[in-house]
Design a protein around this motif. Sequence first.
Motif, PDB file in Angstrom:
ATOM      1  N   UNK A  78       0.861  -1.175   0.000  1.00  0.00           N
ATOM      2  CA  UNK A  78       0.000   0.000   0.000  1.00  0.00           C
ATOM      3  C   UNK A  78       0.900   1.229   0.000  1.00  0.00           C
ATOM      4  N   UNK A  79       0.430   2.279  -0.623  1.00  0.00           N
ATOM      5  CA  UNK A  79       1.248   3.475  -0.656  1.00  0.00           C
ATOM      6  C   UNK A  79       0.490   4.714  -1.061  1.00  0.00           C
ATOM      7  N   UNK A  80       1.205   5.821  -0.945  1.00  0.00           N
ATOM      8  CA  UNK A  80       0.654   7.124  -1.295  1.00  0.00           C
ATOM      9  C   UNK A  80       1.792   8.004  -1.798  1.00  0.00           C
ATOM     10  N   UNK A  81       1.543   8.682  -2.910  1.00  0.00           N
ATOM     11  CA  UNK A  81       2.519   9.605  -3.491  1.00  0.00           C
ATOM     12  C   UNK A  81       1.804  10.931  -3.736  1.00  0.00           C
ATOM     13  N   UNK A  82       2.427  12.013  -3.338  1.00  0.00           N
ATOM     14  CA  UNK A  82       1.906  13.351  -3.607  1.00  0.00           C
ATOM     15  C   UNK A  82       3.010  14.155  -4.278  1.00  0.00           C
TER      16      UNK A  82
END
Length: 103
Positions: free
Chosen positions: A70-74
């Motif tokens: 799972x991940x998040x990139x901004x």
Amino acid sequence: MKLLHCLTLIAVIAAVLAAPQGDTEILENSVENIGIGGYSFSYKLSDGTTRTEEAVLNNAGTDKESISITGKVTWVAPDGQTYTLTFVADENGFQPEGAHIPK
């Protein structure tokens, strides 16, 4: 084989998004390798880019062994707009979500 394609896609996306642009500096960086059971990392760059990712090994040692990521990139695009991409990559493939991604 599906998992390998998923992990390859994630690696390519990570490389593209993490590539330094000009004088970009790393402001924060954290890595935790919990061995064969998974990993986690995060970073923050001076250009506004941030990324977090965590992986866990499911059903270790069985014929149903798999990895879930799972991940998040901004990031801030050249037009000044901030984009956020969240994702899950697991036995069901790569599943990205973001306001900028068509459904």
